[in-house]
Design a protein around this motif. Structure first.
Motif, PDB file in Angstrom:
ATOM      1  N   ILE A  53     -30.433 -30.503 -45.632  1.00 46.99           N
ATOM      2  CA  ILE A  53     -29.665 -30.070 -44.611  1.00 46.99           C
ATOM      3  C   ILE A  53     -28.328 -31.114 -45.000  1.00 46.99           C
ATOM      4  N   ALA A  54     -27.800 -32.425 -45.466  1.00 44.56           N
ATOM      5  CA  ALA A  54     -26.916 -32.793 -45.174  1.00 44.56           C
ATOM      6  C   ALA A  54     -26.079 -32.769 -47.089  1.00 44.56           C
ATOM      7  N   ASP A  55     -27.189 -31.567 -47.877  1.00 45.98           N
ATOM      8  CA  ASP A  55     -26.142 -31.367 -49.335  1.00 45.98           C
ATOM      9  C   ASP A  55     -24.842 -30.643 -49.593  1.00 45.98           C
ATOM     10  N   THR A  56     -24.171 -31.431 -50.011  1.00 41.38           N
ATOM     11  CA  THR A  56     -22.926 -30.947 -50.401  1.00 41.38           C
ATOM     12  C   THR A  56     -22.094 -29.842 -50.275  1.00 41.38           C
ATOM     13  N   ASP A  57     -23.302 -29.154 -51.195  1.00 43.25           N
ATOM     14  CA  ASP A  57     -23.252 -27.273 -51.750  1.00 43.25           C
ATOM     15  C   ASP A  57     -23.936 -26.774 -50.415  1.00 43.25           C
ATOM     16  N   TRP A  58     -23.030 -25.920 -50.355  1.00 48.97           N
ATOM     17  CA  TRP A  58     -23.236 -24.722 -49.534  1.00 48.97           C
ATOM     18  C   TRP A  58     -24.491 -23.869 -49.107  1.00 48.97           C
ATOM     19  N   GLN A  59     -24.537 -23.809 -50.706  1.00 49.73           N
ATOM     20  CA  GLN A  59     -25.527 -22.845 -51.333  1.00 49.73           C
ATOM     21  C   GLN A  59     -27.076 -23.235 -50.858  1.00 49.73           C
ATOM     22  N   VAL A  60     -26.998 -24.459 -51.682  1.00 48.69           N
ATOM     23  CA  VAL A  60     -28.166 -25.287 -51.219  1.00 48.69           C
ATOM     24  C   VAL A  60     -28.644 -25.279 -50.275  1.00 48.69           C
ATOM     25  N   ARG A  61     -27.318 -25.527 -48.818  1.00 48.74           N
ATOM     26  CA  ARG A  61     -27.888 -25.521 -47.671  1.00 48.74           C
ATOM     27  C   ARG A  61     -28.357 -23.884 -46.977  1.00 48.74           C
ATOM     28  N   GLU A  62     -27.580 -22.670 -47.964  1.00 49.53           N
ATOM     29  CA  GLU A  62     -27.977 -21.770 -47.995  1.00 49.53           C
ATOM     30  C   GLU A  62     -29.447 -21.375 -47.799  1.00 49.53           C
ATOM     31  N   GLN A  63     -30.097 -21.992 -49.118  1.00 52.87           N
ATOM     32  CA  GLN A  63     -31.179 -21.736 -49.460  1.00 52.87           C
ATOM     33  C   GLN A  63     -31.789 -22.063 -48.476  1.00 52.87           C
ATOM     34  N   LEU A  64     -31.790 -22.948 -47.818  1.00 49.74           N
ATOM     35  CA  LEU A  64     -33.090 -23.573 -46.472  1.00 49.74           C
ATOM     36  C   LEU A  64     -32.868 -22.858 -45.688  1.00 49.74           C
ATOM     37  N   ALA A  65     -32.176 -22.737 -45.553  1.00 48.02           N
ATOM     38  CA  ALA A  65     -31.315 -21.354 -43.517  1.00 48.02           C
ATOM     39  C   ALA A  65     -32.601 -19.700 -44.353  1.00 48.02           C
ATOM     40  N   ILE A  66     -32.719 -19.674 -45.492  1.00 51.72           N
ATOM     41  CA  ILE A  66     -33.268 -18.346 -45.375  1.00 51.72           C
ATOM     42  C   ILE A  66     -35.018 -18.863 -45.504  1.00 51.72           C
ATOM     43  N   SER A  67     -35.174 -19.655 -46.421  1.00 53.02           N
ATOM     44  CA  SER A  67     -36.581 -19.736 -46.924  1.00 53.02           C
ATOM     45  C   SER A  67     -37.122 -20.726 -45.444  1.00 53.02           C
ATOM     46  N   THR A  68     -37.038 -21.226 -44.941  1.00 47.84           N
ATOM     47  CA  THR A  68     -37.969 -22.156 -43.908  1.00 47.84           C
ATOM     48  C   THR A  68     -38.597 -21.270 -43.378  1.00 47.84           C
ATOM     49  N   HIS A  69     -39.371 -23.190 -42.389  1.00 45.83           N
ATOM     50  CA  HIS A  69     -40.459 -21.629 -41.572  1.00 45.83           C
ATOM     51  C   HIS A  69     -40.713 -22.543 -40.164  1.00 45.83           C
ATOM     52  N   ARG A 122     -27.198 -28.758 -59.586  1.00 45.44           N
ATOM     53  CA  ARG A 122     -27.118 -27.857 -58.585  1.00 45.44           C
ATOM     54  C   ARG A 122     -28.317 -27.113 -58.562  1.00 45.44           C
ATOM     55  N   GLU A 123     -28.844 -26.036 -59.604  1.00 46.96           N
ATOM     56  CA  GLU A 123     -29.883 -25.172 -59.972  1.00 46.96           C
ATOM     57  C   GLU A 123     -31.170 -25.742 -59.183  1.00 46.96           C
ATOM     58  N   ALA A 124     -31.332 -27.417 -59.802  1.00 45.34           N
ATOM     59  CA  ALA A 124     -32.696 -27.551 -59.125  1.00 45.34           C
ATOM     60  C   ALA A 124     -32.101 -27.779 -57.592  1.00 45.34           C
ATOM     61  N   ARG A 125     -31.214 -28.605 -57.286  1.00 45.25           N
ATOM     62  CA  ARG A 125     -32.008 -28.686 -55.802  1.00 45.25           C
ATOM     63  C   ARG A 125     -31.787 -27.246 -55.479  1.00 45.25           C
ATOM     64  N   TRP A 126     -31.093 -26.153 -55.673  1.00 44.64           N
ATOM     65  CA  TRP A 126     -31.470 -24.453 -54.962  1.00 44.64           C
ATOM     66  C   TRP A 126     -32.795 -24.712 -55.251  1.00 44.64           C
ATOM     67  N   ALA A 127     -33.479 -24.697 -56.406  1.00 49.28           N
ATOM     68  CA  ALA A 127     -34.495 -24.182 -56.598  1.00 49.28           C
ATOM     69  C   ALA A 127     -35.663 -25.462 -54.790  1.00 49.28           C
ATOM     70  N   ALA A 128     -35.424 -26.182 -55.424  1.00 49.68           N
ATOM     71  CA  ALA A 128     -35.971 -27.798 -54.027  1.00 49.68           C
ATOM     72  C   ALA A 128     -35.752 -27.075 -52.960  1.00 49.68           C
ATOM     73  N   ALA A 129     -34.911 -26.377 -52.373  1.00 48.82           N
ATOM     74  CA  ALA A 129     -34.491 -26.274 -51.278  1.00 48.82           C
ATOM     75  C   ALA A 129     -34.995 -24.677 -50.599  1.00 48.82           C
ATOM     76  N   GLN A 130     -35.751 -24.219 -51.313  1.00 48.32           N
ATOM     77  CA  GLN A 130     -36.902 -22.816 -50.734  1.00 48.32           C
ATOM     78  C   GLN A 130     -38.772 -23.024 -50.725  1.00 48.32           C
ATOM     79  N   LEU A 131     -39.028 -24.465 -51.407  1.00 47.88           N
ATOM     80  CA  LEU A 131     -39.944 -24.423 -51.394  1.00 47.88           C
ATOM     81  C   LEU A 131     -40.394 -25.332 -49.821  1.00 47.88           C
ATOM     82  N   ARG A 132     -41.942 -24.745 -49.856  1.00 49.76           N
ATOM     83  CA  ARG A 132     -42.305 -24.394 -48.072  1.00 49.76           C
ATOM     84  C   ARG A 132     -42.647 -26.401 -47.424  1.00 49.76           C
ATOM     85  N   GLU A 133     -43.235 -26.535 -48.871  1.00 46.42           N
ATOM     86  CA  GLU A 133     -43.509 -27.985 -48.490  1.00 46.42           C
ATOM     87  C   GLU A 133     -43.120 -29.652 -48.812  1.00 46.42           C
TER      88      GLU A 133
END
Length: 253
Positions: free
Chosen positions: A128-144, A107-118
């Motif tokens: 977006i389809a990840d089963t862990d809500w915290q990974v999807r949450e990181q995408l919501a925080i970081s996406t542009h 999960r830590e690796a997926r979490w870090a990847a979710a923060q990447l802009r590229e």
């Protein structure tokens, strides 16, 4: 030679092939760390030190600006979460590193990847389809990306939808829709925004949840007329904070 002297030489001196070999096998972690941090370190030395028993030496390897993508990929298997995280977010990380991180069981690796802009579009869809809500949450925080925010508006977890509300790119239309979310937790995130359109503020002032209305009183650039109205809120705590906000706004008007 003392350890401090060896570390200084390993980190700054011009080294021969023999020196590199000697220092990479040095018994002192501080010497090996100095070697790993050098910008001119040969790739074979980084390869060797990436498996070092000293965590800080391995961290120096993955933090090295010259760390190559193939070694970053290998570092995703490191036992230390900070090293795995650094490997994913390293400027030299390529598509192979990002894809491995997104599809990793870690999960830590997926979490870090979710923060990447590229992130590539297919990898974003995987997050977006990840089963862990915290990974999807990181995408919501970081996406542009407006389209990614729109997709996450449909997320089954209110905590993820709430982070959409806090993203600075969320539109007034999206904020209005989230202000009508079935979850009070998501609506409270809307109310907690620093900048919130007045039409959405007025909608939340009528929210059935006292927690949502409380956040509206304490979180952002408040409207004096709205605070005057909310000072008569049936919830004593909400009314008290609205009155305090009204007094502050009156003093500074």
């Amino acid at each position: 030679m003392k350890v401090a002297d060896r570390a200084r030489q390993a980190g700054t001196a011009s080294l021969s092939a023999r020196d590199w070999k000697q220092f990479v096998e040095d018994p002192s972690p501080s010497v090996r760390r100095a070697l790993a941090a050098r910008r001119d370190v040969p790739s074979w030395v980084l390869d060797r030190l990436a498996g070092d028993g000293d965590r800080r030496t391995r961290q120096a390897v993955v933090d090295n600006p010259g760390c190559p993508p193939e070694l970053l990929l290998a570092c995703l298997g490191d036992a230390d979460r900070q090293i795995r995280w650094a490997a994913v977010q390293h400027p030299n990380a390529d598509r192979a590193v990002r894809e491995s991180a997104v599809r990793s069981p870690d999960r830590e690796a997926r979490w870090a990847a979710a923060q990447l802009r590229e992130l590539e579009p297919d990898l974003i869809q995987a997050v977006i389809a990840d089963t862990d809500w915290q990974v999807r949450e990181q995408l919501a925080i970081s996406t542009h990306s407006a389209s990614v925010l729109e997709a996450l508006m449909q997320d089954p977890d209110a905590r993820v939808r709430g982070e959409v509300a806090l993203n600075e790119l969320a539109t007034e239309t999206q904020l209005w829709r989230l202000a009508e979310d079935s979850s009070a937790a998501a609506r409270a995130k809307v109310a907690a925004r620093d900048v919130l359109p007045q039409v959405v503020q007025r909608r939340l002032a009528e929210d059935r949840s006292g927690t949502v209305r409380w956040w509206l009183c304490v979180s952002h650039d408040r409207d004096i007329a709205l605070m005057r109205k909310m000072s008569a809120d049936p919830d004593e705590l909400v009314a008290s904070h609205a009155m305090t906000a009204l007094e502050e706004l009156t003093r500074h008007s």
